[in-house]
Structures are given as C-alpha cells and as structure tokens.
Design a protein around this motif. Structure first.
Motif, mmCIF file in Angstrom:
data_model
loop_
_atom_site.group_PDB
_atom_site.id
_atom_site.type_symbol
_atom_site.label_atom_id
_atom_site.label_comp_id
_atom_site.label_asym_id
_atom_site.label_seq_id
_atom_site.Cartn_x
_atom_site.Cartn_y
_atom_site.Cartn_z
ATOM 1 N N PRO A 44 0.650 -1.134 0.010
ATOM 2 C CA PRO A 44 0.214 -0.150 0.043
ATOM 3 C C PRO A 44 0.887 1.281 0.224
ATOM 4 O O PRO A 44 0.496 2.384 -0.443
ATOM 5 N N ASN A 45 2.244 1.197 0.578
ATOM 6 C CA ASN A 45 2.938 2.355 0.651
ATOM 7 C C ASN A 45 3.952 2.492 -0.530
ATOM 8 O O ASN A 45 5.191 3.004 -0.341
ATOM 9 N N THR A 46 3.880 1.685 -1.693
ATOM 10 C CA THR A 46 4.648 1.719 -2.894
ATOM 11 C C THR A 46 4.899 3.233 -3.241
ATOM 12 O O THR A 46 4.132 4.132 -3.510
ATOM 13 N N ASP A 47 6.207 3.470 -3.284
ATOM 14 C CA ASP A 47 6.560 5.050 -3.873
ATOM 15 C C ASP A 47 6.532 5.356 -5.145
ATOM 16 O O ASP A 47 6.497 4.137 -5.980
ATOM 17 N N ASP A 48 6.598 6.527 -5.633
ATOM 18 C CA ASP A 48 6.601 6.722 -7.078
ATOM 19 C C ASP A 48 7.592 6.137 -8.096
ATOM 20 O O ASP A 48 7.308 5.601 -9.165
ATOM 21 N N HIS A 49 8.782 6.226 -7.643
ATOM 22 C CA HIS A 49 9.859 5.525 -8.181
ATOM 23 C C HIS A 49 9.621 3.808 -8.650
ATOM 24 O O HIS A 49 9.891 3.739 -9.666
ATOM 25 N N ASP A 50 9.165 3.466 -7.436
ATOM 26 C CA ASP A 50 9.057 1.869 -7.552
ATOM 27 C C ASP A 50 7.873 1.628 -8.421
ATOM 28 O O ASP A 50 7.794 0.521 -9.354
ATOM 29 N N PHE A 51 6.964 2.569 -8.236
ATOM 30 C CA PHE A 51 5.681 2.348 -9.179
ATOM 31 C C PHE A 51 5.980 2.406 -10.656
ATOM 32 O O PHE A 51 5.717 1.669 -11.504
ATOM 33 N N ASN A 52 6.779 3.467 -11.028
ATOM 34 C CA ASN A 52 7.156 3.715 -12.478
ATOM 35 C C ASN A 52 8.022 2.491 -12.959
ATOM 36 O O ASN A 52 7.769 2.090 -14.058
ATOM 37 N N PHE A 53 9.004 1.872 -12.190
ATOM 38 C CA PHE A 53 9.846 0.975 -12.456
ATOM 39 C C PHE A 53 9.018 -0.277 -12.822
ATOM 40 O O PHE A 53 9.158 -0.942 -13.552
ATOM 41 N N LYS A 54 7.907 -0.608 -11.844
ATOM 42 C CA LYS A 54 7.010 -1.711 -12.088
ATOM 43 C C LYS A 54 6.063 -1.502 -13.295
ATOM 44 O O LYS A 54 5.814 -2.366 -14.059
ATOM 45 N N ALA A 55 5.720 -0.280 -13.459
ATOM 46 C CA ALA A 55 4.739 0.107 -14.599
ATOM 47 C C ALA A 55 5.593 -0.318 -15.944
ATOM 48 O O ALA A 55 4.883 -0.694 -16.808
ATOM 49 N N GLY B 164 2.973 -9.878 -25.240
ATOM 50 C CA GLY B 164 1.797 -10.565 -25.515
ATOM 51 C C GLY B 164 1.637 -11.475 -24.250
ATOM 52 O O GLY B 164 0.716 -12.247 -24.167
ATOM 53 N N ASN B 165 2.128 -11.013 -23.112
ATOM 54 C CA ASN B 165 1.740 -11.754 -21.786
ATOM 55 C C ASN B 165 0.561 -11.005 -20.820
ATOM 56 O O ASN B 165 0.721 -9.978 -21.047
ATOM 57 N N LYS B 166 0.006 -11.714 -20.104
ATOM 58 C CA LYS B 166 -1.062 -11.174 -19.110
ATOM 59 C C LYS B 166 -0.092 -10.439 -17.888
ATOM 60 O O LYS B 166 0.903 -11.084 -17.631
ATOM 61 N N VAL B 167 -0.710 -9.590 -17.259
ATOM 62 C CA VAL B 167 -0.134 -9.138 -16.165
ATOM 63 C C VAL B 167 -1.098 -9.099 -14.929
ATOM 64 O O VAL B 167 -1.998 -8.708 -14.942
ATOM 65 N N LYS B 168 -0.443 -9.690 -13.852
ATOM 66 C CA LYS B 168 -1.391 -9.923 -12.626
ATOM 67 C C LYS B 168 -0.769 -8.950 -11.622
ATOM 68 O O LYS B 168 0.513 -9.251 -11.277
ATOM 69 N N ALA B 169 -1.376 -7.990 -11.397
ATOM 70 C CA ALA B 169 -0.697 -6.923 -10.291
ATOM 71 C C ALA B 169 -1.601 -7.188 -9.027
ATOM 72 O O ALA B 169 -2.694 -7.192 -8.922
ATOM 73 N N TYR B 170 -0.714 -7.037 -7.740
ATOM 74 C CA TYR B 170 -1.577 -7.191 -6.500
ATOM 75 C C TYR B 170 -0.673 -6.602 -5.473
ATOM 76 O O TYR B 170 0.380 -6.186 -5.753
ATOM 77 N N VAL B 171 -1.801 -5.901 -4.602
ATOM 78 C CA VAL B 171 -1.206 -5.196 -3.434
ATOM 79 C C VAL B 171 -1.215 -6.141 -2.326
ATOM 80 O O VAL B 171 -2.254 -6.837 -2.046
ATOM 81 N N GLN B 172 -0.126 -6.371 -1.784
ATOM 82 C CA GLN B 172 -0.134 -7.250 -0.471
ATOM 83 C C GLN B 172 -0.117 -6.357 0.866
ATOM 84 O O GLN B 172 0.561 -5.552 0.855
ATOM 85 N N PHE B 173 -0.997 -6.710 1.483
ATOM 86 C CA PHE B 173 -1.487 -6.334 2.715
ATOM 87 C C PHE B 173 -0.847 -7.025 3.884
ATOM 88 O O PHE B 173 -0.997 -8.198 3.929
ATOM 89 N N ARG B 174 -0.268 -6.319 4.727
ATOM 90 C CA ARG B 174 0.515 -7.103 5.871
ATOM 91 C C ARG B 174 -0.041 -6.455 7.260
ATOM 92 O O ARG B 174 0.108 -5.302 7.405
ATOM 93 N N GLY B 175 -0.355 -7.308 8.265
ATOM 94 C CA GLY B 175 -0.776 -6.822 9.505
ATOM 95 C C GLY B 175 -1.898 -5.706 9.432
ATOM 96 O O GLY B 175 -2.939 -6.005 8.805
#
Length: 196
Positions: A110-121, A131-142
């Motif tokens: 939930p706290n992913t910063d902009d740099h990480d976000f852009n890198f993953k995007a 031609g691959n599918k992309v499954k993105a998920y947000v992992q919630f801990r505690g």
C-alpha cells in the motif's frame, strides 16, 4: 495336473519394434480406381491408380495419398520420407508461432513510492507488449489491511498507466490479504491501427 511347458517364443530383442502404422497410404496401399494427382512434376488431373503408380515408379518416387476424403482421393508423387520431414518441419514452425502467453506477476504494497511504481509499470508495459498477461496485486501485511482504499487507488492508477498497452479484465478485488487485478494485452492489430 501341471500344464505342459510352453515352447520358447524366441529371445527378446529390445531393438525390435513393431512396424508402425503409416500416417498416409502410399503406393500399393492405395486401393481406389482413380486418383487426382497434384504436385510439381506432374500434370494436375484425374488418373487411374495404375497409371499414377506407374508415373511414380518411373520417377523413382512414392505415390502418397494426401487427402483420402476427397472424391477422388488426392495424391502426390513425392519421396515419402521427404514429405514427412517437411510436414513435421511445418508443424514445428506453427508451434513456434503459436507462442504460449504467460501470466506475469507484479507486487505492490500500500505504501509503494512513485519511483517503484514507475519501475514496475515499465516492466508491465514490456510484458504486455510481448503478449503476456499481467497480474498486479497489493499485498497487505498486518494492520495495513485498514488501507484497502489505498491499494485500490494504486491499482486503478496502474490501470490508467497501462491503458495504452493492456485492457483491465475486471475491477480490483480482494483475495485473502491481497487485492489484485489482471490486464490482458491489447491485440497487435489495434496497436498498428493506432500507430498510423
């Protein structure tokens, strides 16, 4: 009462293989009165089976039945082994072209910063281009599970970023302690039309 001993069947030979059933009928196996001949080294037309077999013998090749359902069956004068080799080669090429698409996973918190976000995007864009599918998920801990709305906003922002390359298959949904969304690649034709 004991059974009489069996006569020996012969020694077991591991290299001996039962003769495999041929995929196509050839030469003397073709038992129809007439065939339609096609190919490079013959004049296309309907011939009697005897004439077709004689033509194949004269050329030192095989008469191969290509489509037995046709009326009359379609045959070709060709070296049978060469014919099988070319057929396997074509099938191999077709398999190579029909590339299996994979599902690539991208994980956020939930706290992913902009740099990480852009890198993953950028990675996700590459996966979709391939031609691959992309499954993105947000992992919630505690206690982070309290910020479900942040996770949803993050995935919707991600969807907006990928809109040029992929299509969101459904709204983000919760599965246990993760919120996930799946993107399918846009078809190649649409991309080409958009590029013109």
């Amino acid at each position: 009462m004991a059974f009489p001993p069996r006569p020996p069947r012969g020694a077991f030979n591991p290299r001996f293989k039962k003769e495999q059933q041929q995929e196509h009928r050839t030469n003397q196996m073709i038992r129809v009165p007439q065939v339609r001949l096609v190919g490079d080294n013959v004049e296309v037309g309907i011939y009697s089976i005897q004439e077709a077999q004689r033509m194949a013998q004269d050329q030192g090749l095989d008469l191969v039945e290509i489509s037995p359902q046709a009326d009359p069956p379609v045959c070709k004068i060709i070296d049978y082994n060469k014919f099988l080799y070319e057929k396997k080669k074509k099938e191999k090429e077709m398999k190579a072209k029909a590339k299996q698409s994979e599902v690539k996973e991208i994980r956020f918190t939930p706290n992913t910063d902009d740099h990480d976000f852009n890198f993953k995007a950028k990675h996700a864009e590459e996966f979709l281009k391939e031609g691959n599918k992309v499954k993105a998920y947000v992992q919630f801990r505690g206690r982070a599970i309290q910020f479900k709305d942040r996770g949803e906003l993050l995935l919707l922002k991600f969807a907006e970023r990928l809109s040029e390359f992929g299509v969101l298959e459904g709204m983000p949904k919760m599965e246990g302690k993760r919120m996930l969304a799946i993107w399918a690649p846009k078809s190649q034709k649409k991309k080409k039309e958009g590029g013109e």
